[in-house]
Write a protein that holds these residues in place. Structure first.
Motif, PDB file in Angstrom:
ATOM      1  N   VAL A   1       9.488  -5.037  -3.048  1.00 58.54           N
ATOM      2  CA  VAL A   1       8.556  -4.063  -2.542  1.00 58.54           C
ATOM      3  C   VAL A   1       8.369  -3.139  -3.779  1.00 58.54           C
ATOM      4  O   VAL A   1       7.164  -2.551  -4.134  1.00 58.54           O
ATOM      5  CB  VAL A   1       8.917  -3.509  -1.197  1.00 58.54           C
ATOM      6  N   LEU A   2       9.243  -2.821  -4.300  1.00 64.74           N
ATOM      7  CA  LEU A   2       9.431  -1.918  -5.767  1.00 64.74           C
ATOM      8  C   LEU A   2       8.237  -2.475  -6.654  1.00 64.74           C
ATOM      9  O   LEU A   2       7.447  -2.043  -7.077  1.00 64.74           O
ATOM     10  CB  LEU A   2      10.618  -1.668  -6.107  1.00 64.74           C
ATOM     11  N   LEU A   3       8.396  -4.043  -6.920  1.00 62.76           N
ATOM     12  CA  LEU A   3       7.547  -4.545  -7.773  1.00 62.76           C
ATOM     13  C   LEU A   3       6.206  -4.398  -7.304  1.00 62.76           C
ATOM     14  O   LEU A   3       5.250  -4.341  -8.070  1.00 62.76           O
ATOM     15  CB  LEU A   3       8.056  -5.976  -8.137  1.00 62.76           C
ATOM     16  N   GLY A   4       5.941  -4.676  -6.231  1.00 61.35           N
ATOM     17  CA  GLY A   4       4.817  -4.673  -5.662  1.00 61.35           C
ATOM     18  C   GLY A   4       4.157  -3.221  -5.536  1.00 61.35           C
ATOM     19  O   GLY A   4       2.841  -2.953  -6.077  1.00 61.35           O
ATOM     20  N   GLU A   5       4.765  -2.179  -5.223  1.00 57.86           N
ATOM     21  CA  GLU A   5       4.202  -1.030  -5.534  1.00 57.86           C
ATOM     22  C   GLU A   5       3.947  -0.616  -7.093  1.00 57.86           C
ATOM     23  O   GLU A   5       2.678  -0.048  -7.286  1.00 57.86           O
ATOM     24  CB  GLU A   5       5.302   0.036  -4.855  1.00 57.86           C
TER      25      GLU A   5
END
Ligand code: PHE
Length: 450
Positions: free
Chosen positions: A68-72
């Motif tokens: 999710v961090l990579l997505g954000e």
């Protein structure tokens, strides 16, 4: 166009509104490392059986948190704006923009109670340096008396002014510079503290409690808590990483940044646990004693050390600074929005946001042990409500939206991450299936539906 009237996007092309590569990583670590790691993580771990909870936390961090961090970060860098703008641009409609706006609201509201606790740490720093903290040895009593007094109000204002001051100076000469100095400094002090606590009599017992997983302690409830905490600790689900991602250039490797932030977050949580649990076991403090753990347990350890007041002072100052680096990320989210939405200068947007935040931050402080703590709705004080609504409802909701946006709606998301084809497959699978299902679970359970 006057300088102050530039939009965020235009300012991004200017030198001052861009992070350097290390500056970005340190600022993102600064955002993730904070009270979540050093205040909340130890006490929640203590209340949920120690090692088993730690294991769950690590799993959640890796399986859901990092993707999710990579997505954000990808959304931020491709959208090049605040949470509203980037969601709108990549989601392709105004509706997506408003969904992104929930993240902005979440960051704004988290700051209101986060700054209360950050203020407490400053008070403890001063009390420790002056030696007053060690005057009677009744640390639980002192904590209660302090939170009931008016000093937390003053300390919260100090935190907010410090935050506002750094934010108003901008990305590279404010946020980046501040993080570059304090994040390495924090690590040094934590390592010094660690050397002390690992040589205490109860160290072995504390370390065992913290790291040895007793699987019988794992429950559905603790798994949900671990996922929520992993989200909070990585600063996800409130547009913070997304907003920082907008100040990064195309050459930065987002997977490398993700790994660095994940590792940094985990290392700081690990060290915090290795400081707290040996101390609680040595001094006979109940590890599940709740939010006062850091403020009640650690002073007893400092008292027993040579130059304990100095160590205590340094520890609490650095805790406060770690909190402030998180406050910077929390505040930048609505400030970036205001700058774009109302075409305001950075300083003006900062002042307005600070004033609006304070209107909610004051009742938060007064209800955390102060005059308003007797007023509860549904068993929760105002402070508890802010904490509950943001962490259990808004955060998972925005987290879920992030996975839907990058997993299903925005087609170019995979390319933006820069992952290799094999990793990209895994990442897509996590964004489309694993992460949304798990997040949906926390969400439904937190609103009492499962
Ligand atoms: N991650 C921070 C912590 O662990 C809290 C935070 C959340 C900071 C969201 C910024 C944005 O304390």
């Amino acid at each position: 166009m006057a300088k102050g009237k530039k939009s965020l996007e235009q300012q991004n092309s200017g030198k001052t509104e861009q992070f350097s590569s290390t500056g970005f990583i340190l600022a993102a670590i600064g955002s993730s490392v904070g009270l979540g790691n050093m205040w909340k993580f130890p006490y929640v771990t203590g209340q949920n059986g120690g090692g088993a909870f730690f294991l769950l936390f690590v799993l959640c961090l890796i399986i859901v948190g990092l993707p999710v961090l990579l997505g954000e970060l990808a959304i931020g860098r491709a959208g090049r704006g605040d949470a509203y703008t980037s969601f709108k641009k990549l989601g392709g409609s105004k509706w997506w923009g408003w969904l992104g706006f929930i993240g902005i609201l979440a960051a704004f509201l988290i700051m209101t109670f986060y700054s209360t606790i950050a203020g407490w740490t400053l008070h403890y720093a001063v009390q420790s340096l002056s030696g007053n903290l060690f005057s009677n040895g009744d640390y639980a009593g002192q904590f209660t008396a302090f939170t009931a007094s008016t000093s937390p109000i003053i300390w919260q204002i100090v935190v907010m002014v410090m935050t506002g001051f750094v934010i108003a100076r901008g990305i590279s000469s404010g946020i980046e510079k501040f993080n570059k100095i304090v994040i390495p400094g924090l690590l040094v002090i934590l390592l010094i503290m660690l050397a002390r606590t690992l040589t205490l009599d109860g160290a072995a017992e504390g370390v065992r409690y913290f790291l040895y997983p007793d699987f019988s302690q794992i429950t559905f409830e603790s798994a949900l808590l671990a996922l929520g905490l992993a989200f909070f600790s990585l600063s996800l689900g409130m547009g913070a990483m997304l907003t920082y991602g907008a100040y990064v250039d195309k050459n930065q490797s987002l997977p490398a940044a993700t790994l660095a932030v994940g590792a940094g977050d985990l290392i700081y949580a690990l060290i915090a646990g290795l400081i707290i649990f040996p101390t609680t076991f040595t001094f006979g403090i109940e590890p599940g004693s709740g939010p006062g753990l850091v403020f009640v347990a650690l002073p007893a350890a400092f008292e027993s050390m040579p130059y304990g007041n100095l160590f205590g002072g340094l520890f609490f100052i650095l805790l406060a600074i770690a909190a402030v680096t998180s406050c910077l990320a929390l505040t930048e989210v609505p400030v970036a929005y205001m700058m774009r939405r109302f075409k305001m200068s950075r300083s003006k947007a900062t002042i307005w946001i600070m004033i609006a935040m304070y209107a909610i931050a004051l009742p938060c402080t007064l209800s955390a042990g102060g005059v308003l703590s007797g007023y509860t709705w549904g068993g929760r004080t105002f402070f508890d409500w802010m904490d509950y609504i943001t962490q259990n409802i808004m955060l998972p909701l925005v987290g879920l939206l992030v996975t839907i946006l990058v997993g299903y709606v925005w087609k170019g998301s995979g390319e933006e991450t820069g992952l290799s084809p094999t990793w990209m497959k895994w990442w897509r699978f996590s964004m489309r299936v694993v992460a949304p299902i798990l997040i949906l679970f926390i969400f439904l359970s937190s609103i009492g539906l499962v």
